[in-house]
Design a protein around this motif. Structure first.
Motif, PDB file in Angstrom:
ATOM      1  N   GLU A  47      -5.923 -21.740   4.878  1.00  0.00           N
ATOM      2  CA  GLU A  47      -6.350 -20.712   6.222  1.00  0.00           C
ATOM      3  C   GLU A  47      -4.001 -20.113   6.568  1.00  0.00           C
ATOM      4  OE1 GLU A  47      -6.506 -21.142  10.592  1.00  0.00           O
ATOM      5  OE2 GLU A  47      -8.358 -21.518   9.176  1.00  0.00           O
ATOM      6  N   ASP A  48      -3.573 -21.547   6.364  1.00  0.00           N
ATOM      7  CA  ASP A  48      -2.506 -20.606   6.034  1.00  0.00           C
ATOM      8  C   ASP A  48      -1.704 -19.983   5.461  1.00  0.00           C
ATOM      9  OD1 ASP A  48      -1.563 -21.603   8.973  1.00  0.00           O
ATOM     10  OD2 ASP A  48      -1.368 -23.535   8.258  1.00  0.00           O
ATOM     11  N   VAL A  49      -2.058 -19.944   4.251  1.00  0.00           N
ATOM     12  CA  VAL A  49      -1.879 -19.206   3.348  1.00  0.00           C
ATOM     13  C   VAL A  49      -2.549 -17.646   2.893  1.00  0.00           C
ATOM     14  CG1 VAL A  49      -2.029 -19.100   0.724  1.00  0.00           C
ATOM     15  CG2 VAL A  49      -1.197 -21.264   1.724  1.00  0.00           C
ATOM     16  N   LEU A  50      -3.541 -18.571   3.290  1.00  0.00           N
ATOM     17  CA  LEU A  50      -3.739 -15.844   3.652  1.00  0.00           C
ATOM     18  C   LEU A  50      -3.638 -15.610   5.117  1.00  0.00           C
ATOM     19  CD1 LEU A  50      -7.886 -17.208   3.049  1.00  0.00           C
ATOM     20  CD2 LEU A  50      -6.972 -16.269   1.113  1.00  0.00           C
ATOM     21  N   ASP A  51      -3.273 -15.998   5.468  1.00  0.00           N
ATOM     22  CA  ASP A  51      -2.620 -15.767   6.970  1.00  0.00           C
ATOM     23  C   ASP A  51      -1.181 -15.607   7.026  1.00  0.00           C
ATOM     24  OD1 ASP A  51      -4.628 -16.092   8.708  1.00  0.00           O
ATOM     25  OD2 ASP A  51      -3.815 -17.957  10.306  1.00  0.00           O
ATOM     26  N   ALA A  52      -0.685 -15.622   6.014  1.00  0.00           N
ATOM     27  CA  ALA A  52       0.897 -15.910   5.445  1.00  0.00           C
ATOM     28  C   ALA A  52       0.939 -14.532   4.572  1.00  0.00           C
ATOM     29  CB  ALA A  52       1.962 -16.863   4.558  1.00  0.00           C
ATOM     30  N   ALA A  53      -0.243 -14.718   3.819  1.00  0.00           N
ATOM     31  CA  ALA A  53      -0.573 -12.889   3.307  1.00  0.00           C
ATOM     32  C   ALA A  53      -1.253 -11.908   3.161  1.00  0.00           C
ATOM     33  CB  ALA A  53      -1.867 -13.069   1.634  1.00  0.00           C
ATOM     34  N   GLN A  54      -1.545 -12.383   4.758  1.00  0.00           N
ATOM     35  CA  GLN A  54      -1.736 -10.983   5.861  1.00  0.00           C
ATOM     36  C   GLN A  54      -1.287 -10.920   6.783  1.00  0.00           C
ATOM     37  OE1 GLN A  54      -4.548  -9.408   6.669  1.00  0.00           O
ATOM     38  NE2 GLN A  54      -3.815  -8.484   7.294  1.00  0.00           N
ATOM     39  N   ASP A  55       0.220 -11.203   6.319  1.00  0.00           N
ATOM     40  CA  ASP A  55       1.944 -11.207   7.076  1.00  0.00           C
ATOM     41  C   ASP A  55       2.129 -10.351   6.587  1.00  0.00           C
ATOM     42  OD1 ASP A  55       1.466 -12.494   9.573  1.00  0.00           O
ATOM     43  OD2 ASP A  55       2.349 -14.246   8.819  1.00  0.00           O
ATOM     44  N   VAL A  56       1.844  -9.890   5.629  1.00  0.00           N
ATOM     45  CA  VAL A  56       3.057  -9.218   4.417  1.00  0.00           C
ATOM     46  C   VAL A  56       2.649  -7.846   4.325  1.00  0.00           C
ATOM     47  CG1 VAL A  56       2.761  -8.560   1.660  1.00  0.00           C
ATOM     48  CG2 VAL A  56       3.438 -10.812   2.818  1.00  0.00           C
ATOM     49  N   TYR A  57       0.882  -8.173   4.596  1.00  0.00           N
ATOM     50  CA  TYR A  57       0.461  -6.315   5.152  1.00  0.00           C
ATOM     51  C   TYR A  57       1.278  -5.730   6.146  1.00  0.00           C
ATOM     52  CZ  TYR A  57      -2.462  -7.104   0.784  1.00  0.00           C
ATOM     53  OH  TYR A  57      -2.752  -7.026  -0.487  1.00  0.00           O
ATOM     54  N   VAL A  58       0.537  -6.736   7.114  1.00  0.00           N
ATOM     55  CA  VAL A  58       1.272  -6.252   8.627  1.00  0.00           C
ATOM     56  C   VAL A  58       3.042  -6.285   8.797  1.00  0.00           C
ATOM     57  CG1 VAL A  58       1.573  -7.330  10.925  1.00  0.00           C
ATOM     58  CG2 VAL A  58      -0.808  -7.821   9.508  1.00  0.00           C
ATOM     59  N   ARG A  59       3.738  -6.763   7.831  1.00  0.00           N
ATOM     60  CA  ARG A  59       5.248  -5.926   7.881  1.00  0.00           C
ATOM     61  C   ARG A  59       5.266  -4.449   6.825  1.00  0.00           C
ATOM     62  NH1 ARG A  59       9.515 -10.540   5.659  1.00  0.00           N
ATOM     63  NH2 ARG A  59       9.214 -12.598   7.378  1.00  0.00           N
ATOM     64  N   LEU A  60       3.779  -3.870   6.155  1.00  0.00           N
ATOM     65  CA  LEU A  60       4.450  -2.997   5.487  1.00  0.00           C
ATOM     66  C   LEU A  60       3.686  -2.493   5.868  1.00  0.00           C
ATOM     67  CD1 LEU A  60       2.674  -4.883   1.762  1.00  0.00           C
ATOM     68  CD2 LEU A  60       5.431  -3.725   2.144  1.00  0.00           C
ATOM     69  N   CYS A  61       3.185  -2.402   7.424  1.00  0.00           N
ATOM     70  CA  CYS A  61       2.294  -1.305   7.894  1.00  0.00           C
ATOM     71  C   CYS A  61       2.569  -0.849   9.693  1.00  0.00           C
ATOM     72  CB  CYS A  61       1.076  -0.971   7.756  1.00  0.00           C
ATOM     73  SG  CYS A  61       0.241  -2.155   8.875  1.00  0.00           S
ATOM     74  N   ALA A  62       3.904  -1.844   9.287  1.00  0.00           N
ATOM     75  CA  ALA A  62       4.370  -1.855  11.151  1.00  0.00           C
ATOM     76  C   ALA A  62       5.299  -1.318  11.159  1.00  0.00           C
ATOM     77  CB  ALA A  62       4.761  -3.282  11.286  1.00  0.00           C
ATOM     78  N   ASN A  63       5.242  -0.516  12.523  1.00  0.00           N
ATOM     79  CA  ASN A  63       6.529   0.402  12.486  1.00  0.00           C
ATOM     80  C   ASN A  63       5.715   1.857  12.241  1.00  0.00           C
ATOM     81  OD1 ASN A  63       7.591  -0.755  14.703  1.00  0.00           O
ATOM     82  ND2 ASN A  63       8.494  -2.007  13.387  1.00  0.00           N
ATOM     83  N   GLY A  64       5.053   2.236  11.983  1.00  0.00           N
ATOM     84  CA  GLY A  64       5.006   4.064  10.773  1.00  0.00           C
ATOM     85  C   GLY A  64       4.991   3.308   9.516  1.00  0.00           C
ATOM     86  N   PHE A  65       5.776   2.284   9.172  1.00  0.00           N
ATOM     87  CA  PHE A  65       5.106   1.910   7.508  1.00  0.00           C
ATOM     88  C   PHE A  65       6.651   2.103   6.664  1.00  0.00           C
ATOM     89  CE2 PHE A  65       1.041   3.521   7.417  1.00  0.00           C
ATOM     90  CZ  PHE A  65      -0.058   2.835   7.012  1.00  0.00           C
ATOM     91  N   ARG A  66       7.767   1.389   7.923  1.00  0.00           N
ATOM     92  CA  ARG A  66       8.891   1.760   8.137  1.00  0.00           C
ATOM     93  C   ARG A  66       9.546   0.744   6.509  1.00  0.00           C
ATOM     94  NH1 ARG A  66      13.111  -1.008  12.011  1.00  0.00           N
ATOM     95  NH2 ARG A  66      12.406  -3.279  10.965  1.00  0.00           N
TER      96      ARG A  66
END
Length: 181
Positions: A47-66
């Motif tokens: 579950e933590d591994v999947l959460d970490a992978a999800q964090d990648v996508y959150v980072r990529l699209c945060a703040n208008g895809f900064r």
């Protein structure tokens, strides 16, 4: 299925849903593999591994895809850049998830699984160490005193305690060195 190098980054950065879905589909195997490989030594749950992978996508699209807008095709391929971002996000995730530790002094001895029968006293040959070196080693290891306390007890500088300790260890290592050949 769309290839990662076929993704229209401008449409992605503009927030196009179809392009985002294609990007996630194309990048998920790479991101998941990098995250999983980066987190092996942390021994986190699936579950933590999947959460970490999800964090990648959150980072990529945060703040208008900064973050995504910082990608430079002249410096690296998209897959290489995503691997670097994924590894960084995974390690950051693991650091946030790191279990709280307890000071060793507060852990009951029964939980440490240390048994006296496995502790073997080191037999130091006479003349190998000076009297001061032996005294300092006994204070440090047998009496578990700290350097400042030993310095005060012996009326010497703390640096002298550290230096004498170091010289004693050097002598012991040289004497007990096992020949690897």
């Amino acid at each position: 299925m769309t290839e990662l190098n076929q993704i229209d980054l401008r449409a992605l950065q503009a927030g196009d849903k179809r392009t985002w879905d294609a990007f996630v589909g194309a990048s998920a195997p790479l991101i998941n593999a990098v995250v999983r490989r980066s987190l092996v030594s942390y021994r986190l749950s699936e579950e933590d591994v999947l959460d970490a992978a999800q964090d990648v996508y959150v980072r990529l699209c945060a703040n208008g895809f900064r973050l995504l807008k910082t990608y430079d095709a002249e410096r690296a391929s998209l897959s290489t850049w995503l691997a670097v971002v994924s590894r960084s996000a995974a390690i950051d995730h693991a650091r946030r998830r790191r279990q709280a530790t307890q000071p060793l002094d507060e852990v009951p001895e029964a939980r440490l699984a240390v048994e006296d029968r496995y502790v073997e006293k080191l037999k130091i040959p006479a003349g190998l160490l000076t009297e001061r070196q032996i005294l300092i080693l006994k204070c440090l290891y047998d009496e578990e005193r700290d350097v400042a306390e030993i310095a005060k007890l012996l009326n010497i500088d703390a640096q002298t305690v550290r230096s004498t300790h170091h010289k004693a260890l050097v002598r012991l290592r040289a004497h007990f060195q096992v020949d690897d050949t």
